[in-house]
Design an enzyme around this catalytic site. Sequence first.
Site, PDB file in Angstrom:
ATOM      1  N   GLU A  18       0.516  -1.223  -0.167  1.00 42.68           N
ATOM      2  CA  GLU A  18      -0.118  -0.734  -0.222  1.00 42.68           C
ATOM      3  C   GLU A  18       1.181   1.692   0.392  1.00 42.68           C
ATOM      4  O   GLU A  18       1.727   1.154   1.269  1.00 42.68           O
ATOM      5  CB  GLU A  18      -1.121   0.325   1.362  1.00 42.68           C
ATOM      6  CG  GLU A  18      -1.746  -1.218   1.654  1.00 42.68           C
ATOM      7  CD  GLU A  18      -2.487  -0.958   2.618  1.00 42.68           C
ATOM      8  OE1 GLU A  18      -3.934  -2.187   2.464  1.00 42.68           O
ATOM      9  OE2 GLU A  18      -2.480  -0.870   3.914  1.00 42.68           O
ATOM     10  N   CYS A  19       0.559   1.993  -1.001  1.00 44.81           N
ATOM     11  CA  CYS A  19       1.566   3.620  -0.478  1.00 44.81           C
ATOM     12  C   CYS A  19       2.812   3.211  -0.742  1.00 44.81           C
ATOM     13  O   CYS A  19       3.564   2.724  -1.990  1.00 44.81           O
ATOM     14  CB  CYS A  19       0.653   4.352  -0.132  1.00 44.81           C
ATOM     15  SG  CYS A  19       0.640   5.823  -0.449  1.00 44.81           S
TER      16      CYS A  19
END
Length: 466
Positions: A355-356
């Site tokens: 994520e990210c």
Amino acid sequence: MLFLCYIYELVSYLCFPDILETEYMRSHLLIGAASSGSGKTTFTLGLLRALRNRSLRVQPFKCGPDYIDTQFHTLAADRESVNLDTWMASRTHVQHIYNKYGEGADVCVAEGVMGLFDGYSRMEGSSAEISQLLGIPVILVVSARSAAYSVAPLIYGFKHFHPNVKIAGVVFNQVSSLPHYNYLKDACADAGVECLGYLPFTDGLKIPSRHLGLTLTAKRAMDVLIEQAAALVEKYVDIDKLLNICHRGFPCRYILPYSSEVGVESFTPRTKKLKIAVARDPAFNFIYRENIARLAELGHITYFSPVYGSDLPEADLLYLPGGYPELFARQLHRRKKLMEAIKTFAEEGGKVLAECGGMMFLTRSLTARQGGTAYAMAGVLPLDCTMVGARLHLGYRRLEYNGLELKGHEFHYSNIIEPDALPSVAKQFTVRGMEVNTPLYRYKNVIAGYTHLYWGEADILKLWEE
């Protein structure tokens, strides 16, 4: 059986409400504010530490999707903070996790988000909605830097705006002198709300930028600031009165009908217990507490540090959460052994959720600043990431993939240089149903994207089911 338990609780509440409230009395409160920038985080951190210094077990919560304030809470209370969010989770689930994590505490303290009634749609998703849902009284933080008795109609309005949101008391911030405070006390008296004290205007008492990794040095500096805030809260706020007026029944009562049994009863146990590796260090720390609880139900979790370590733990599933890889790009670049192990794991079909910041670590390169080095990363994804020309991308997101609907929050400044070099496998939408161009990538069993997902009510393994 679950339905019968709900009926029993409902009948007990209707027939014996006084008995229930006597058995489970506890101080719990939500710290809200008239607007962002009023000082609720400073007051929250000071109160959490002051309560901890009194040897009380205090459980912190954070309204909304924030994954930075929760780290500050954890440092202040020495107890991991938990997110309460009615967009990312059902009302039943929010009530369940509040009761679950608050069970072992003496005091529960939830910090609000933005202004008290600010939500993604009017009051929906706001701190006020959380207060109403859980039956938590509100302590309103009001900045008095440019006001005196004129705060009276503001306080009166907050008290009477919504009958099910209980404003129990007010704490003022940025008070310049004792005479100034006397005007503010008069305002509270005429508005009909308890005045619980204030924090004086202090030049050095300022929360640092959110865009900082919590390194050991940063944690030490933050700890000093929290102790300063706690000393001010202890000196200028009537903590005993605050705890007394916020004494309420606990646990909170579920609202019928239940929207879901997820979070009340666990998922069907899997025969195989997985080995799960989770990155957690100053570069990767945007983690929702309940996500970790769900992973723990699937198997054994081993934490590792991409910044400081060189070895990837043995794993069936690798979770790379968001954080600040751009601040540690040089250190990450040097972890050749670890990056090679991650790439090998991915190429051999290992399950990866990134994520990210975790996704950024899987790209070919990361450029942290204009004219800076494009540091080589793990090279799992055929993408390049840059902070050059960065602007904030922010908002709630909903996506559907593999028959699984997930919600989450997008918060980043970086950009993928050629985002279409790897096609997105899912569409994402805002709370109002507008499609956004935020991609979700899949390469073999690697699933990566900018959205920080919340799977407290979902079986995250369904992402990889064929």
